[in-house]
Design a protein around this motif. Structure first.
Motif, PDB file in Angstrom:
ATOM      1  N   CYS A 269       5.800  -9.926   3.713  1.00  0.00           N
ATOM      2  CA  CYS A 269       4.854 -10.588   2.817  1.00  0.00           C
ATOM      3  C   CYS A 269       4.089  -9.610   1.941  1.00  0.00           C
ATOM      4  N   ILE A 270       4.132  -8.324   2.278  1.00  0.00           N
ATOM      5  CA  ILE A 270       3.396  -7.347   1.477  1.00  0.00           C
ATOM      6  C   ILE A 270       4.307  -6.868   0.349  1.00  0.00           C
ATOM      7  N   ASP A 271       4.387  -7.698  -0.679  1.00  0.00           N
ATOM      8  CA  ASP A 271       5.126  -7.367  -1.891  1.00  0.00           C
ATOM      9  C   ASP A 271       4.192  -7.616  -3.068  1.00  0.00           C
ATOM     10  N   ASP A 272       4.727  -7.669  -4.297  1.00  0.00           N
ATOM     11  CA  ASP A 272       3.859  -7.877  -5.452  1.00  0.00           C
ATOM     12  C   ASP A 272       3.136  -9.214  -5.380  1.00  0.00           C
ATOM     13  N   VAL A 273       3.859 -10.265  -4.941  1.00  0.00           N
ATOM     14  CA  VAL A 273       3.233 -11.589  -4.818  1.00  0.00           C
ATOM     15  C   VAL A 273       2.147 -11.557  -3.747  1.00  0.00           C
ATOM     16  N   GLY A 274       2.463 -10.928  -2.624  1.00  0.00           N
ATOM     17  CA  GLY A 274       1.485 -10.829  -1.546  1.00  0.00           C
ATOM     18  C   GLY A 274       0.270 -10.007  -1.937  1.00  0.00           C
ATOM     19  N   ALA A 275       0.493  -8.930  -2.699  1.00  0.00           N
ATOM     20  CA  ALA A 275      -0.621  -8.091  -3.139  1.00  0.00           C
ATOM     21  C   ALA A 275      -1.572  -8.879  -4.026  1.00  0.00           C
ATOM     22  N   VAL A 276      -1.005  -9.664  -4.946  1.00  0.00           N
ATOM     23  CA  VAL A 276      -1.841 -10.488  -5.830  1.00  0.00           C
ATOM     24  C   VAL A 276      -2.614 -11.529  -5.017  1.00  0.00           C
ATOM     25  N   ALA A 277      -1.930 -12.152  -4.035  1.00  0.00           N
ATOM     26  CA  ALA A 277      -2.585 -13.167  -3.195  1.00  0.00           C
ATOM     27  C   ALA A 277      -3.748 -12.553  -2.420  1.00  0.00           C
ATOM     28  N   LEU A 278      -3.534 -11.391  -1.834  1.00  0.00           N
ATOM     29  CA  LEU A 278      -4.591 -10.741  -1.069  1.00  0.00           C
ATOM     30  C   LEU A 278      -5.740 -10.303  -1.972  1.00  0.00           C
ATOM     31  N   ALA A 279      -5.401  -9.769  -3.146  1.00  0.00           N
ATOM     32  CA  ALA A 279      -6.444  -9.360  -4.088  1.00  0.00           C
ATOM     33  C   ALA A 279      -7.269 -10.569  -4.523  1.00  0.00           C
ATOM     34  N   ASP A 280      -6.601 -11.692  -4.760  1.00  0.00           N
ATOM     35  CA  ASP A 280      -7.327 -12.922  -5.125  1.00  0.00           C
ATOM     36  C   ASP A 280      -8.242 -13.367  -3.985  1.00  0.00           C
TER      37      ASP A 280
END
Length: 359
Positions: A269-280
């Motif tokens: 889950c720690i990919d570009d999509v996951g990074a954006v989700a966590l940052a949000d």
């Protein structure tokens, strides 16, 4: 057929050294029984001879009566920690042991690691029937910490045990790893958390349990208004994707969120999509201090920019002021000396610079 050891005890001379010798297989186990009887044992491990636990170890061999062991554990007012690493025996012996455990009111920490509890000696697992009996044994305990590791526990078995654990308002630590929690278990846990049960739970470890996006969503719905959880680990659940992490955003945005550490090692889950989700999710979070994943073994490329913006949004003075000032760590390699992403280095340096500035 299970035996009533309370009734049997009335007809036995429990203070007889000959009696204790007859229900144990070794002098070491005799000493443990005497220690339990006299209140001298506060930590106990049940396992193999090479058990590496720091606790006093009761090694189960032929000649050990597990029912009597359970009886003495049940009567103990000094025993606070019990580790069960191996318990060979037939179903009746296991039932007798659990019956004794059910009467104990002093145990605060229970670990069951890689144990079959008598369901199938050829496979190390806690079957559904033993899970039900273990659940019954847990309902009147004083547990603060429960750990179940590598038991091949089924979804239904997990639900039985967690439902029982939820009756213990003092539970602070729940660690379940390398079992089959899945959607059913996450739904049960999410429902209990959402209902206010487990209301002082601080540490929740759900590692290598086959959790996917839909399972995480059901768990996250129960976390939304949680005020006590400080550590959450979802390591090793490779079916969780970056999209699945978005279900945690309401929890992270909640003003009542107390989460300090979030572990995501060995995940996809720690990919570009996951990074954006966590940052949000962390944009409006004031509690999380450490986000644990391996920056040398993740799928983040462009997503590092989301973390940079999270830490210092230079689009306006106000946004800079509103940037996240709580995080102290984003990513920590498991392999020291491995090459790191250049943008991740900037993220790390920004956190360090901010940390020095606030001292």
């Amino acid at each position: 057929m299970s035996r009533n050891y309370g009734a049997l005890a009335r007809d036995c001379n429990l203070s007889s050294s000959e009696f204790v010798k007859n229900i144990t297989s070794s002098e070491g186990n005799e000493d443990i029984i005497w220690g339990l009887r006299c209140g001298r044992v506060d930590e106990l491990s049940i396992g193999e001879e090479d058990d590496k636990s720091d606790c006093l170890n009761f090694t189960v061999r032929e000649g050990d009566d597990l029912g009597w062991l359970g009886y003495y554990i049940g009567n103990s007012t000094a025993l606070e920690t019990l580790h069960i690493n191996d318990m060979p025996g037939d179903v009746d012996q296991i039932d007798d042991f659990l019956g004794g455990l059910n009467r104990n009111r002093s145990i605060q920490e229970l670990w069951i690691h890689n144990d079959d509890l008598g369901d199938d000696i050829s496979e190390k697992l806690i079957g559904d029937e033993s899970a039900r009996k273990l659940g019954l044994a847990l309902r009147d305990t004083s547990l603060k910490s429960l750990e179940l590791a590598e038991n091949l526990l089924s979804k239904e078995g997990f639900a039985e045990i967690v439902n029982a654990a939820s009756t213990q308002s003092q539970i602070e630590n729940l660690l379940v790893s390398s079992n089959d929690v899945g959607r059913v278990g996450c739904r049960t846990l999410g429902t209990l958390l959402g209902s206010g049960a487990l209301n002082i739970l601080k540490n929740l470890y759900l590692e290598f349990n086959g959790i996917d996006d839909s399972s995480l969503q059901t768990l996250a719905s129960g976390l939304t208004n949680n005020t006590t959880l400080e550590v959450l680990s979802l390591c090793g659940n490779r079916s969780i994707t970056g999209d699945g992490l978005r279900s945690l955003i309401p929890f992270l945005h909640s003003e009542s969120c107390s989460l300090r550490d979030f572990y995501c090692y060995h995940n996809n889950c720690i990919d570009d999509v996951g990074a954006v989700a966590l940052a949000d999710g962390l944009a409006k979070n004031n509690s999380l201090t450490r986000l644990w994943f391996d920056p040398t073994d993740c799928g983040i490329e462009e997503g590092w920019q989301s973390f940079l913006t999270l830490l210092c949004d230079t689009s306006s003075i106000n946004n800079t002021y509103l940037s996240n000032h709580t995080l102290e760590l984003i990513g920590e390699s498991c392999n020291y000396g491995s090459p790191t992403n250049q943008v991740h280095d900037r993220v790390r340096d920004l956190i360090r610079m901010r940390s020095h500035a606030t001292r």
